[in-house]
Design a protein around this motif. Sequence first.
Motif, PDB file in Angstrom:
ATOM      1  N   VAL A   1       6.693  -6.101 -10.368  1.00  9.44           N
ATOM      2  CA  VAL A   1       7.400  -7.369 -10.166  1.00  9.44           C
ATOM      3  C   VAL A   1       8.708  -7.088  -9.429  1.00  9.44           C
ATOM      4  CG1 VAL A   1       8.474  -9.357 -11.291  1.00  9.44           C
ATOM      5  CG2 VAL A   1       6.398  -8.359 -12.257  1.00  9.44           C
TER       6      VAL A   1
ATOM      7  N   ASN B   1       0.937  -9.905  -2.369  1.00  2.02           N
ATOM      8  CA  ASN B   1       0.334 -10.418  -3.617  1.00  2.02           C
ATOM      9  C   ASN B   1       1.044  -9.867  -4.860  1.00  2.02           C
ATOM     10  OD1 ASN B   1      -1.472 -12.076  -4.988  1.00  2.02           O
ATOM     11  ND2 ASN B   1      -2.994 -10.452  -5.231  1.00  2.02           N
ATOM     12  N   ARG B   2       2.364  -9.851  -4.793  1.00  2.00           N
ATOM     13  CA  ARG B   2       3.177  -9.438  -5.935  1.00  2.00           C
ATOM     14  C   ARG B   2       3.968 -10.645  -6.442  1.00  2.00           C
ATOM     15  NH1 ARG B   2       0.128  -6.037  -4.926  1.00  2.00           N
ATOM     16  NH2 ARG B   2       0.435  -3.767  -4.793  1.00  2.00           N
ATOM     17  N   GLU B   3       4.578 -10.479  -7.617  1.00  2.00           N
ATOM     18  CA  GLU B   3       5.372 -11.566  -8.193  1.00  2.00           C
ATOM     19  C   GLU B   3       6.845 -11.369  -7.863  1.00  2.00           C
ATOM     20  OE1 GLU B   3       6.534 -13.540 -12.546  1.00  2.00           O
ATOM     21  OE2 GLU B   3       5.113 -11.872 -12.450  1.00  2.00           O
ATOM     22  N   LEU B   4       7.504 -12.460  -7.470  1.00  2.00           N
ATOM     23  CA  LEU B   4       8.941 -12.441  -7.200  1.00  2.00           C
ATOM     24  C   LEU B   4       9.640 -13.342  -8.210  1.00  2.00           C
ATOM     25  CD1 LEU B   4      11.441 -11.806  -5.401  1.00  2.00           C
ATOM     26  CD2 LEU B   4      10.838 -13.840  -4.062  1.00  2.00           C
ATOM     27  N   VAL B   5      10.651 -12.801  -8.885  1.00  2.00           N
ATOM     28  CA  VAL B   5      11.436 -13.581  -9.839  1.00  2.00           C
ATOM     29  C   VAL B   5      12.841 -13.746  -9.272  1.00  2.00           C
ATOM     30  CG1 VAL B   5      12.439 -13.650 -12.156  1.00  2.00           C
ATOM     31  CG2 VAL B   5      10.115 -12.761 -11.823  1.00  2.00           C
TER      32      VAL B   5
ATOM     33  N   TYR C   1      12.477  -8.373  -8.604  1.00  2.00           N
ATOM     34  CA  TYR C   1      13.528  -9.237  -9.141  1.00  2.00           C
ATOM     35  C   TYR C   1      14.673  -9.313  -8.133  1.00  2.00           C
ATOM     36  CZ  TYR C   1      11.053  -8.487 -13.544  1.00  2.00           C
ATOM     37  OH  TYR C   1      10.081  -8.412 -14.516  1.00  2.00           O
TER      38      TYR C   1
ATOM     39  N   LYS D   1       4.665 -12.490  -0.923  1.00  2.00           N
ATOM     40  CA  LYS D   1       3.424 -13.277  -0.981  1.00  2.00           C
ATOM     41  C   LYS D   1       2.277 -12.533  -0.303  1.00  2.00           C
ATOM     42  CE  LYS D   1       1.507 -17.832   0.083  1.00  2.00           C
ATOM     43  NZ  LYS D   1       1.780 -19.168   0.705  1.00  2.00           N
TER      44      LYS D   1
ATOM     45  N   LYS E   1      -0.221  -3.138  -8.724  1.00  2.00           N
ATOM     46  CA  LYS E   1      -0.402  -4.592  -8.689  1.00  2.00           C
ATOM     47  C   LYS E   1       0.450  -5.324  -9.722  1.00  2.00           C
ATOM     48  CE  LYS E   1      -4.996  -4.626  -6.612  1.00  2.00           C
ATOM     49  NZ  LYS E   1      -6.422  -5.013  -6.743  1.00  2.00           N
ATOM     50  N   HIS E   2       0.817  -4.609 -10.793  1.00  2.00           N
ATOM     51  CA  HIS E   2       1.625  -5.266 -11.834  1.00  2.00           C
ATOM     52  C   HIS E   2       3.119  -5.256 -11.515  1.00  2.00           C
ATOM     53  CE1 HIS E   2       1.691  -0.967 -13.200  1.00  2.00           C
ATOM     54  NE2 HIS E   2       2.983  -1.260 -13.297  1.00  2.00           N
TER      55      HIS E   2
ATOM     56  N   ASP F   1      10.293 -14.045   0.659  1.00  2.00           N
ATOM     57  CA  ASP F   1       9.158 -14.835   0.156  1.00  2.00           C
ATOM     58  C   ASP F   1       7.864 -14.403   0.835  1.00  2.00           C
ATOM     59  OD1 ASP F   1      10.678 -16.321  -1.568  1.00  2.00           O
ATOM     60  OD2 ASP F   1      10.918 -18.032  -0.216  1.00  2.00           O
TER      61      ASP F   1
END
Length: 299
Positions: free
Chosen positions: A98, A116-120, A100, A113, A95-96, A109
């Motif tokens: 990320v 439920n992950r982060e996109l930089v 890039y 989404k 879950k952590h 996107d």
Amino acid sequence: MLTNMHVAIIGGDARQLEVIRKLIELDARLSLIGFDQLDHGYTGASKVRLDEIDISDIDAIILPVSGTNGEGEVETIFSNETVILTEEIISKTPKHCVIYSGISNTYLDRIVKQSNRELVQLFERDDVAIYNSIPTVEGTIMMVIQHTDITIHNSKVAVLGLGRVGMSVARSFAALGAHVKVGARKTEHIARITEMGLTPFHLTELEKEVKDIDVCINTIPHLVVTASVISKMPAHTLIVDLASKPGGTDFRYAEKRGIKALLAPGLPGIVAPKTAGQIVANVLSQLLLELLQHREENE
């Protein structure tokens, strides 16, 4: 240091080699996907296929500057392997984890989404964009020299947009002795252009302002150099479009009119891949160090 941090680098061009070198220096554990034809061996990095790695062990995924295409395919210059990034793959990461990427699109996107992950997006950052404007300017100067039969000195240049790239381009062409006018919409940009000692104009006046120019450099990622605008340009005008694909120029009409129009996104990776790669590598390494620190604080 990034000791024991597992980073998957998926695809990319020569810029990614600088990222690999930097992360190895920081002792990260790297899985290189889409690099099987790369001659250079890196200690601390493994060339693997996407289906050969333990996805649940990945702390970060680094995509090329271009991210993915609309079907999830990742550009792999150093491999004939087709690599497709899916929601299923991202969902298997911790879950952590990320992701890039240089830029994004609707597909990327959506899968990030839904996972439920982060996109930089690195190219959305001011620091990356400003650093990248340096090789972009050099590449633009190179293209103008190659495709015109006049000197930049004393030429008439219109720069469209006063963003991070537009400002650097306008300043550099003026420093080379060009007569630079800059088109913008925002009143604060008009004020800044004036402060820079350049000639400002509002983009609504574009058709009138191109009647006597030698070079038009567009940085706006929307259709601004329309057929109507091109029809008012002198026949010898060179258009250099630096906006991301598909650019902001009616290339079909330019060709019909016989005006040379060049779409030149991604110039840093073309004219100075080592420098462009170092820019990305330095920012990425800092972001990964912050990610690791944040993780350790929450454990």
